[in-house]
Design a protein around this motif. Structure first.
Motif, short mmCIF file in Angstrom:
data_model
loop_
_atom_site.label_atom_id
_atom_site.label_comp_id
_atom_site.label_asym_id
_atom_site.label_seq_id
_atom_site.Cartn_x
_atom_site.Cartn_y
_atom_site.Cartn_z
N GLY A 177 0.86 -1.23 -0.04
CA GLY A 177 -0.08 -0.03 0.08
C GLY A 177 0.82 1.62 -0.02
N THR A 178 1.57 1.67 0.84
CA THR A 178 2.71 2.85 1.21
C THR A 178 3.90 2.89 -0.89
OG1 THR A 178 4.17 1.05 2.12
CG2 THR A 178 3.08 2.76 3.21
N ARG A 179 3.97 1.65 -1.20
CA ARG A 179 5.26 2.24 -2.10
C ARG A 179 3.16 2.40 -3.24
NH1 ARG A 179 7.54 -2.82 -1.17
NH2 ARG A 179 6.62 -3.74 -2.85
N ALA A 180 2.46 2.82 -3.20
CA ALA A 180 1.09 2.58 -4.16
C ALA A 180 0.56 4.15 -3.48
CB ALA A 180 0.47 1.79 -3.78
N GLY A 181 1.16 4.57 -2.50
CA GLY A 181 1.12 6.33 -2.46
C GLY A 181 -0.30 6.39 -0.88
N LEU B 227 -2.68 0.43 7.36
CA LEU B 227 -2.79 1.30 6.32
C LEU B 227 -4.35 2.51 6.51
CD1 LEU B 227 -2.43 -0.51 3.67
CD2 LEU B 227 -0.49 0.76 3.70
N ALA B 228 -3.98 3.06 5.95
CA ALA B 228 -4.80 4.72 6.07
C ALA B 228 -6.31 4.26 5.58
CB ALA B 228 -4.10 5.88 6.19
N VAL B 229 -8.06 4.19 6.01
CA VAL B 229 -8.34 4.02 5.04
C VAL B 229 -9.32 4.68 5.23
CG1 VAL B 229 -8.25 1.36 4.77
CG2 VAL B 229 -9.88 2.14 6.83
N ASP B 230 -10.46 5.07 4.31
CA ASP B 230 -11.97 5.34 4.43
C ASP B 230 -13.19 4.63 5.29
OD1 ASP B 230 -13.58 8.20 2.20
OD2 ASP B 230 -14.67 5.88 3.22
N GLU B 231 -12.80 5.47 6.31
CA GLU B 231 -13.73 4.69 7.53
C GLU B 231 -15.41 3.94 6.91
OE1 GLU B 231 -13.82 6.50 11.44
OE2 GLU B 231 -11.95 6.71 11.28
N ARG C 52 -6.49 5.19 2.19
CA ARG C 52 -5.96 7.16 1.38
C ARG C 52 -4.69 6.62 1.26
NH1 ARG C 52 -7.63 9.65 5.27
NH2 ARG C 52 -7.72 8.49 6.89
N ARG C 53 -4.55 7.75 0.54
CA ARG C 53 -3.06 8.59 0.43
C ARG C 53 -2.74 9.43 1.31
NH1 ARG C 53 -5.77 10.29 -4.53
NH2 ARG C 53 -4.65 8.58 -6.20
N THR C 54 -1.30 10.30 1.30
CA THR C 54 -1.49 11.32 2.80
C THR C 54 -2.09 12.61 2.73
OG1 THR C 54 0.47 12.25 1.03
CG2 THR C 54 0.77 10.24 3.49
N ASP C 55 -2.47 12.71 1.62
CA ASP C 55 -3.36 14.14 1.16
C ASP C 55 -4.59 14.12 1.14
OD1 ASP C 55 -4.71 13.08 -0.70
OD2 ASP C 55 -3.41 13.68 -2.38
N GLY C 56 -5.47 12.51 1.76
CA GLY C 56 -7.11 12.33 3.02
C GLY C 56 -7.31 11.72 1.27
N THR C 57 -7.35 11.74 -0.21
CA THR C 57 -7.89 11.23 -1.22
C THR C 57 -7.86 9.67 -1.06
OG1 THR C 57 -6.16 11.91 -2.86
CG2 THR C 57 -7.92 13.54 -2.26
N ALA C 58 -8.94 9.18 -1.57
CA ALA C 58 -9.24 7.61 -1.96
C ALA C 58 -8.07 6.49 -3.60
CB ALA C 58 -10.01 7.34 -2.18
N ILE C 59 -7.05 6.08 -2.54
CA ILE C 59 -6.95 5.80 -4.07
C ILE C 59 -7.68 5.22 -4.66
CG2 ILE C 59 -4.67 3.76 -4.50
CD1 ILE C 59 -3.26 4.83 -2.17
#
Ligand code: FAD
Length: 543
Positions: free
Chosen positions: A309-313, A478-482, A488-495
């Motif tokens: 996940g982190t390698r994908a941003g 990994l941070a996810v949309d709940e 989620r990316r570091t800017d909060g948008t979803a991959i």
């Protein structure tokens, strides 16, 4: 087996998928299985791949699922519980791991979650355990699995640990039933296949997974890989050095025989590949204080799902949160004891859940603690041994009541022999013996004066010890949309096209763990990711 996918050119051959499905799920534990079931029930074609043959930590676990708010099993046991009471208690445990809305949803859906599991073959039972324990015996399948009784003034306590019905550590039954439900729904399961890289299109939408698979390797290599992995699984848990040694040939077979495999995911990839408790580098980087615990996981808990996940941003969260368990029970008589540090000061309410005790020990007392008991408590504990323990608890309890303790006719003598400040201990005992209420919140029923010599001090310190290990798990991911489970990316948008669940993701238990909360979160987050991806697949078909 993890390695970078070779070149961009390799990534461009998306037309040449070896296998293609709507949804690809990486990791076949509880979270992956629940995601697969929901996605398949929504009408999507689903492939689940696993580095070994599936099960992961879920199949080795105690099979305890935290649920409440009025489950069928609570009703069967005559227990009253409400969504509000469950939420009020969990708010204290869950902290900022998820939003208040998500916690509320988790609690509201809890009774239905248990029904969902039973409808898919997972057995539970409303047989209430009469004593406080870290894990009930085979006679009981509902128990107080957290610190509910310590917070009775804030939230009406109720037993919410629903242990899957089955002898011993029954996570095996939980996973077997989920796996059968997955296969019944026509999902393709690809064992001995590791995800090594996510593949994205030019817009950054994840469209597939590059894998290294033993699928086309000689039959003997696949058989050896499967058998050697099975042999190393339990030692890996209980005696990690031996487990790592036994696991080496498994990894060698992967390096020698695994071949590239491209799996296309038309509507999404779900990362459910467990945590990172067996990746020493990640542990050192994110949680350096948690040394000396016993990593509780499989070789698959190497952080590879999180790194994909982190390698994908993707952004991560709570990677510094580790749960370390220092259980004082069974036998339940030990809850009458006093847990003190090297200065003789109390650590916490001894009846709190083992993870709360472990956390207090690590963060405030350098991981060192001793449990003080007197003659009467020792005698009672010995009498309870047979009735209150399963085999894996019995040898540990026997050790604590024999070689693990030092005894002396006086309090000061016992303190000196253990290396504890005698004056500090004397003050602590005097205050405690004065009786309730306990300033640390121990329930009055568990308080009894410690006055009968000889006094014993049981060493509960957290350090590598075969006889009394302190198991630990990683909680962050990994941070996810709940709402959707999208990563989620570091800017909060979803991959686009990427979801995560279970211990690869931030979830309900990412701040602090009580027994059953990880599996409950695996079911909750796995279903959420599978359903979101599955509905997306179904919608795309209708267009
Ligand atoms: C002994 C023990 C007892 C426990 N008891 C309880 C309990 O009673 N209740 C509770 O709530 N929690 C318990 N836990 C914790 C809980 O079991 C885990 O946190 C939970 O099962 C994690 O589930 P998961 O689906 O996220 O991961 P897992 O069940 O570990 O599944 C992940 C899967 O992903 C696979 N994988 C990993 N990397 C890759 C890759 N790169 N490519 C393909 N596949 C990959 C692995 O092989 C594995 O099969 C216990 C844990 C242990 C070890």
């Amino acid at each position: 087996m993890e390695r970078d996918w070779d070149t961009q050119a390799d990534r461009d051959i998306q037309a040449d998928w070896d296998i293609q499905a709507d949804i690809v799920i990486v990791g076949f534990g509880a979270a992956g299985a629940c995601a697969a079931i929901e996605a398949a029930e929504a009408g999507a074609s689903v492939v689940v791949l696993d580095r070994f043959d599936g099960g992961g930590a879920s199949a080795l676990s105690g099979g305890v699922v935290y649920a409440g708010g009025g489950t069928a099993q609570q009703a069967e046991a005559g227990v009253t519980d409400t969504v509000d009471a469950m939420e009020a208690y969990l708010r204290l445990e869950v902290g900022d791991a998820v939003s208040a809305e998500t916690l509320r949803r988790f609690c509201e859906q809890s009774p239905a979650m248990l029904t969902w599991l039973t409808d898919r073959g997972v057995p539970f039972e409303g047989s209430l355990c009469p004593v406080k324990t870290s894990y009930p015996t085979n006679r009981h399948y509902l128990y107080y699995s957290g610190s509910e009784l310590s917070f009775a003034d804030v939230a009406a306590p109720a037993p919410r640990g629903h242990r899957t019905k089955g002898t011993g550590t029954s996570g095996r039954v939980l996973f077997q039933r989920l796996a059968a439900a997955v296969r019944d729904r026509g999902v393709t399961v690809l064992p001995q296949t590791s995800a090594t890289e996510l593949i994205a299109d030019n817009d950054g939408t994840v469209v597939g997974v590059a894998c290294a698979s033993l699928r086309d390797s000689p039959g003997w290599a696949r058989t050896a890989h499967r058998l050697l992995h099975r042999m190393s699984r339990k030692p890996y848990l209980y005696a990690p050095k031996i487990g790592r040694l036994l696991h080496r040939p498994v990894a060698a077979l992967e390096r020698r025989y695994a071949r590239p495999l491209l799996v296309g995911a038309a509507r999404g990839v779900v990362l459910s590949a467990g945590g990172f408790v067996n990746d020493r580098r990640m542990l050192r980087e994110h949680a350096p204080a948690y040394r000396g615990g016993l990593p509780l996981g499989t070789p698959g808990d190497d952080g590879s799902g999180i790194r994909l996940g982190t390698r994908a941003g993707a952004a991560t969260g709570h990677l510094d949160r580790i749960t370390v368990w220092r259980f004082l029970t069974p036998p339940s008589a030990l809850l009458h004891g006093l847990l003190v540090d090297a200065d003789g000061r109390r650590i916490c309410d001894e009846s709190r859940y083992g993870a709360a005790i472990g956390e207090a020990m690590i963060t405030e007392h350098g991981g060192r603690a001793w449990l003080l008991i007197d003659r009467d408590v020792l005698a009672l504990a010995r009498r309870q041994l047979a009735a209150e323990t399963l085999w894996f608890q019995r040898w540990q309890a026997r050790y604590l009541l024999t070689f693990g303790r030092i005894a002396d006719a006086t309090l000061a003598g016992a303190a000196r022999r253990a290396g504890i400040d005698p004056d500090g201990l004397a003050t602590t005992v005097k205050e405690y013996n004065a009786g309730p209420p306990d300033p640390l919140g121990k329930p009055t029923g568990l308080m009894r004066p410690l006055t009968r010599p000889p006094y014993s001090l049981i060493d509960c310190s957290i350090r590598p010890r075969l006889a009394y290990p302190a198991p630990m798990l990683t909680l962050g991911g990994l941070a996810v949309d709940e709402t959707t489970g999208q990563v989620r990316r570091t800017d909060g948008t979803a991959i686009p096209g990427l979801y995560a669940a279970g211990r690869s993701a931030v979830g309900i238990c990412s701040s602090s763990y009580i027994s059953g909360l990880s599996l409950a979160d695996c079911v909750f987050s796995g279903r959420r990711a599978g359903l979101s991806a599955g509905l997306d697949a179904a919608a795309s078909r209708e267009v």
